[in-house]
Design a protein around this motif. Sequence first.
Motif, PDB file in Angstrom:
ATOM      1  N   THR A 150       0.833  -1.195   0.000  1.00  0.00           N
ATOM      2  CA  THR A 150       0.000   0.000   0.000  1.00  0.00           C
ATOM      3  C   THR A 150       0.875   1.254   0.000  1.00  0.00           C
ATOM      4  OG1 THR A 150      -0.107  -0.002   2.428  1.00  0.00           O
ATOM      5  CG2 THR A 150      -1.860  -1.162   1.252  1.00  0.00           C
ATOM      6  N   GLY A 151       0.227   2.409   0.119  1.00  0.00           N
ATOM      7  CA  GLY A 151       0.954   3.667   0.220  1.00  0.00           C
ATOM      8  C   GLY A 151       1.700   4.013  -1.053  1.00  0.00           C
ATOM      9  N   VAL A 152       2.874   4.606  -0.880  1.00  0.00           N
ATOM     10  CA  VAL A 152       3.674   5.061  -2.019  1.00  0.00           C
ATOM     11  C   VAL A 152       4.053   3.899  -2.925  1.00  0.00           C
ATOM     12  CG1 VAL A 152       5.843   6.124  -2.703  1.00  0.00           C
ATOM     13  CG2 VAL A 152       4.565   7.063  -0.777  1.00  0.00           C
ATOM     14  N   GLU A 153       4.465   2.777  -2.327  1.00  0.00           N
ATOM     15  CA  GLU A 153       4.860   1.629  -3.134  1.00  0.00           C
ATOM     16  C   GLU A 153       3.676   1.052  -3.898  1.00  0.00           C
ATOM     17  OE1 GLU A 153       8.453   0.012  -3.218  1.00  0.00           O
ATOM     18  OE2 GLU A 153       8.182   2.185  -3.219  1.00  0.00           O
ATOM     19  N   GLY A 154       2.535   0.956  -3.241  1.00  0.00           N
ATOM     20  CA  GLY A 154       1.341   0.454  -3.915  1.00  0.00           C
ATOM     21  C   GLY A 154       0.900   1.369  -5.046  1.00  0.00           C
ATOM     22  N   HIS A 155       0.972   2.668  -4.798  1.00  0.00           N
ATOM     23  CA  HIS A 155       0.593   3.637  -5.836  1.00  0.00           C
ATOM     24  C   HIS A 155       1.522   3.530  -7.038  1.00  0.00           C
ATOM     25  CE1 HIS A 155       0.450   7.650  -7.777  1.00  0.00           C
ATOM     26  NE2 HIS A 155      -0.843   7.581  -7.477  1.00  0.00           N
ATOM     27  N   HIS A 156       2.823   3.388  -6.769  1.00  0.00           N
ATOM     28  CA  HIS A 156       3.787   3.264  -7.856  1.00  0.00           C
ATOM     29  C   HIS A 156       3.539   1.995  -8.656  1.00  0.00           C
ATOM     30  CE1 HIS A 156       7.729   2.568  -9.792  1.00  0.00           C
ATOM     31  NE2 HIS A 156       7.785   3.885  -9.833  1.00  0.00           N
ATOM     32  N   ALA A 157       3.234   0.906  -7.946  1.00  0.00           N
ATOM     33  CA  ALA A 157       2.996  -0.370  -8.628  1.00  0.00           C
ATOM     34  C   ALA A 157       1.791  -0.292  -9.559  1.00  0.00           C
ATOM     35  CB  ALA A 157       2.793  -1.476  -7.601  1.00  0.00           C
ATOM     36  N   LEU A 158       0.719   0.352  -9.105  1.00  0.00           N
ATOM     37  CA  LEU A 158      -0.521   0.371  -9.882  1.00  0.00           C
ATOM     38  C   LEU A 158      -0.548   1.446 -10.960  1.00  0.00           C
ATOM     39  CD1 LEU A 158      -3.198  -0.306  -7.114  1.00  0.00           C
ATOM     40  CD2 LEU A 158      -2.519  -1.830  -8.979  1.00  0.00           C
ATOM     41  N   THR A 159      -0.071   2.636 -10.636  1.00  0.00           N
ATOM     42  CA  THR A 159      -0.236   3.747 -11.572  1.00  0.00           C
ATOM     43  C   THR A 159       0.968   4.001 -12.466  1.00  0.00           C
ATOM     44  OG1 THR A 159       0.539   5.388  -9.965  1.00  0.00           O
ATOM     45  CG2 THR A 159      -1.814   4.867  -9.968  1.00  0.00           C
ATOM     46  N   VAL A 160       2.165   3.625 -11.995  1.00  0.00           N
ATOM     47  CA  VAL A 160       3.379   3.856 -12.794  1.00  0.00           C
ATOM     48  C   VAL A 160       3.805   2.579 -13.507  1.00  0.00           C
ATOM     49  CG1 VAL A 160       5.788   4.594 -12.765  1.00  0.00           C
ATOM     50  CG2 VAL A 160       4.123   5.705 -11.248  1.00  0.00           C
ATOM     51  N   THR A 161       3.994   1.503 -12.745  1.00  0.00           N
ATOM     52  CA  THR A 161       4.414   0.230 -13.332  1.00  0.00           C
ATOM     53  C   THR A 161       3.239  -0.506 -13.960  1.00  0.00           C
ATOM     54  OG1 THR A 161       6.015   0.134 -11.506  1.00  0.00           O
ATOM     55  CG2 THR A 161       5.830  -1.817 -12.890  1.00  0.00           C
ATOM     56  N   ARG A 162       2.031  -0.142 -13.572  1.00  0.00           N
ATOM     57  CA  ARG A 162       0.788  -0.720 -14.104  1.00  0.00           C
ATOM     58  C   ARG A 162       0.702  -2.233 -13.879  1.00  0.00           C
ATOM     59  NH1 ARG A 162      -2.092   3.052 -16.443  1.00  0.00           N
ATOM     60  NH2 ARG A 162      -1.113   4.934 -17.266  1.00  0.00           N
ATOM     61  N   ILE A 163       0.979  -2.623 -12.653  1.00  0.00           N
ATOM     62  CA  ILE A 163       0.852  -4.018 -12.248  1.00  0.00           C
ATOM     63  C   ILE A 163      -0.626  -4.381 -12.169  1.00  0.00           C
ATOM     64  CG2 ILE A 163       1.312  -5.656 -10.380  1.00  0.00           C
ATOM     65  CD1 ILE A 163       3.803  -4.796 -11.911  1.00  0.00           C
ATOM     66  N   ARG A 164      -0.943  -5.581 -12.600  1.00  0.00           N
ATOM     67  CA  ARG A 164      -2.320  -6.049 -12.594  1.00  0.00           C
ATOM     68  C   ARG A 164      -2.409  -7.422 -11.917  1.00  0.00           C
ATOM     69  NH1 ARG A 164      -2.670  -1.533 -13.279  1.00  0.00           N
ATOM     70  NH2 ARG A 164      -3.561  -0.345 -15.025  1.00  0.00           N
ATOM     71  N   VAL A 165      -3.634  -7.857 -11.616  1.00  0.00           N
ATOM     72  CA  VAL A 165      -3.860  -9.176 -11.014  1.00  0.00           C
ATOM     73  C   VAL A 165      -3.265 -10.256 -11.926  1.00  0.00           C
ATOM     74  CG1 VAL A 165      -5.604 -10.873 -10.362  1.00  0.00           C
ATOM     75  CG2 VAL A 165      -5.915  -8.468  -9.753  1.00  0.00           C
ATOM     76  N   GLY A 166      -2.543 -11.182 -11.322  1.00  0.00           N
ATOM     77  CA  GLY A 166      -1.884 -12.252 -12.074  1.00  0.00           C
ATOM     78  C   GLY A 166      -0.426 -11.973 -12.362  1.00  0.00           C
ATOM     79  N   ASP A 167      -0.002 -10.705 -12.273  1.00  0.00           N
ATOM     80  CA  ASP A 167       1.407 -10.369 -12.491  1.00  0.00           C
ATOM     81  C   ASP A 167       2.250 -10.824 -11.302  1.00  0.00           C
ATOM     82  OD1 ASP A 167       0.721  -9.183 -14.859  1.00  0.00           O
ATOM     83  OD2 ASP A 167       0.865  -7.120 -14.127  1.00  0.00           O
ATOM     84  N   GLN A 168       3.540 -10.996 -11.553  1.00  0.00           N
ATOM     85  CA  GLN A 168       4.467 -11.317 -10.481  1.00  0.00           C
ATOM     86  C   GLN A 168       5.339 -10.108 -10.159  1.00  0.00           C
ATOM     87  OE1 GLN A 168       6.758 -14.880 -11.144  1.00  0.00           O
ATOM     88  NE2 GLN A 168       4.955 -16.207 -11.171  1.00  0.00           N
ATOM     89  N   VAL A 169       5.646  -9.929  -8.873  1.00  0.00           N
ATOM     90  CA  VAL A 169       6.521  -8.857  -8.411  1.00  0.00           C
ATOM     91  C   VAL A 169       7.465  -9.433  -7.363  1.00  0.00           C
ATOM     92  CG1 VAL A 169       4.761  -7.090  -8.825  1.00  0.00           C
ATOM     93  CG2 VAL A 169       4.980  -8.112  -6.541  1.00  0.00           C
ATOM     94  N   LEU A 170       8.523  -8.719  -7.090  1.00  0.00           N
ATOM     95  CA  LEU A 170       9.415  -9.040  -5.982  1.00  0.00           C
ATOM     96  C   LEU A 170       9.078  -8.107  -4.823  1.00  0.00           C
ATOM     97  CD1 LEU A 170      12.833  -9.338  -7.870  1.00  0.00           C
ATOM     98  CD2 LEU A 170      11.305 -11.189  -7.187  1.00  0.00           C
ATOM     99  N   ALA A 171       8.968  -8.660  -3.636  1.00  0.00           N
ATOM    100  CA  ALA A 171       8.716  -7.869  -2.432  1.00  0.00           C
ATOM    101  C   ALA A 171       9.902  -8.055  -1.491  1.00  0.00           C
ATOM    102  CB  ALA A 171       7.426  -8.322  -1.746  1.00  0.00           C
ATOM    103  N   SER A 172      10.505  -6.951  -1.074  1.00  0.00           N
ATOM    104  CA  SER A 172      11.694  -7.033  -0.225  1.00  0.00           C
ATOM    105  C   SER A 172      11.612  -6.016   0.905  1.00  0.00           C
ATOM    106  CB  SER A 172      12.963  -6.773  -1.060  1.00  0.00           C
ATOM    107  OG  SER A 172      14.110  -6.723  -0.228  1.00  0.00           O
ATOM    108  N   ASP A 173      12.281  -6.340   2.010  1.00  0.00           N
ATOM    109  CA  ASP A 173      12.321  -5.423   3.142  1.00  0.00           C
ATOM    110  C   ASP A 173      13.535  -4.498   3.092  1.00  0.00           C
ATOM    111  OD1 ASP A 173      14.345  -7.219   3.704  1.00  0.00           O
ATOM    112  OD2 ASP A 173      13.485  -7.937   5.592  1.00  0.00           O
ATOM    113  N   GLY A 174      14.374  -4.631   2.046  1.00  0.00           N
ATOM    114  CA  GLY A 174      15.569  -3.802   1.927  1.00  0.00           C
ATOM    115  C   GLY A 174      16.724  -4.265   2.776  1.00  0.00           C
ATOM    116  N   LEU A 175      16.530  -5.366   3.519  1.00  0.00           N
ATOM    117  CA  LEU A 175      17.565  -5.885   4.409  1.00  0.00           C
ATOM    118  C   LEU A 175      18.088  -7.245   3.955  1.00  0.00           C
ATOM    119  CD1 LEU A 175      15.848  -4.972   7.808  1.00  0.00           C
ATOM    120  CD2 LEU A 175      17.648  -3.701   6.609  1.00  0.00           C
TER     121      LEU A 175
END
Length: 254
Positions: free
Chosen positions: A21-46
């Motif tokens: 959610t938040g900034v990352e969620g907004h970037h995923a949906l509106t900039v990268t245009r990720i949709r249901v069924g797509d794959q992404v990497l999720a990381s904690d930066g550590l």
Amino acid sequence: MTPPLFWIDSVPSVGQTAELTGVEGHHALTVTRIRVGDQVLASDGLGTVATCEVTDTSGKDRLVLRALDHTTVAAPTPRVTLVQALPKSERSELVVELATEAGVDRIVAWQSARCVTRWVGPRAEKGIAKWRMVARTAAKQSRRPCVPLVEGPAGTASVRSLVSDVVGGGGVVAVLHEDGARSLADLPLNAANEVVLIVGPEGGIDPGELEDFRALGGIPVALGPEVLRTSTAAAVALGAIGVLTDRWARGRDR
């Protein structure tokens, strides 16, 4: 093609779900245009990362992710710290971006004697915050599960202490200098537990600072026949270290 990476506070275990959610969620949906069924990497930066399938989206900033795998990536060895003299403002962010994409583990902003730029008071806090943001963005762009640490600004006395500690602990300190008589290939990089790269400002490292580092075990190193800008020298050196050590080989194995 490697899926895009997004930062998340807690990486889900295999089969578990989490919300982006938040900034990352907004970037995923509106900039990268990720949709249901797509794959992404999720990381904690550590260092922890999961390949996730997007199972649901809502609004402009909410995605539900289901983890397909879950991995903790070991830090590459030897660890590489960049001590970077503060460049002029127009090249300041480029240094951090290139070094992060090339794999640096830690960046120490250095207020060297010949720096034209001066970070004092609120400007120092603002500068470090900006470098940290650039490092985070560059790590995301290059699919790095670890965001490099950004510290400083450090004075020359602090850098001298760092050089002494690293050399005393079995590490290697390479002072990048056009008059260096040795190359990175001459140094025992694979036997070192840490490598420190020291990069001076546009006007070069002050002779007194260079002699101090040399006396403490730092080794003046030339990267090649060309004289590189302070904004690009670290990235070139990191590329060479990636080839001369196992840092990149381990990355390929993953």
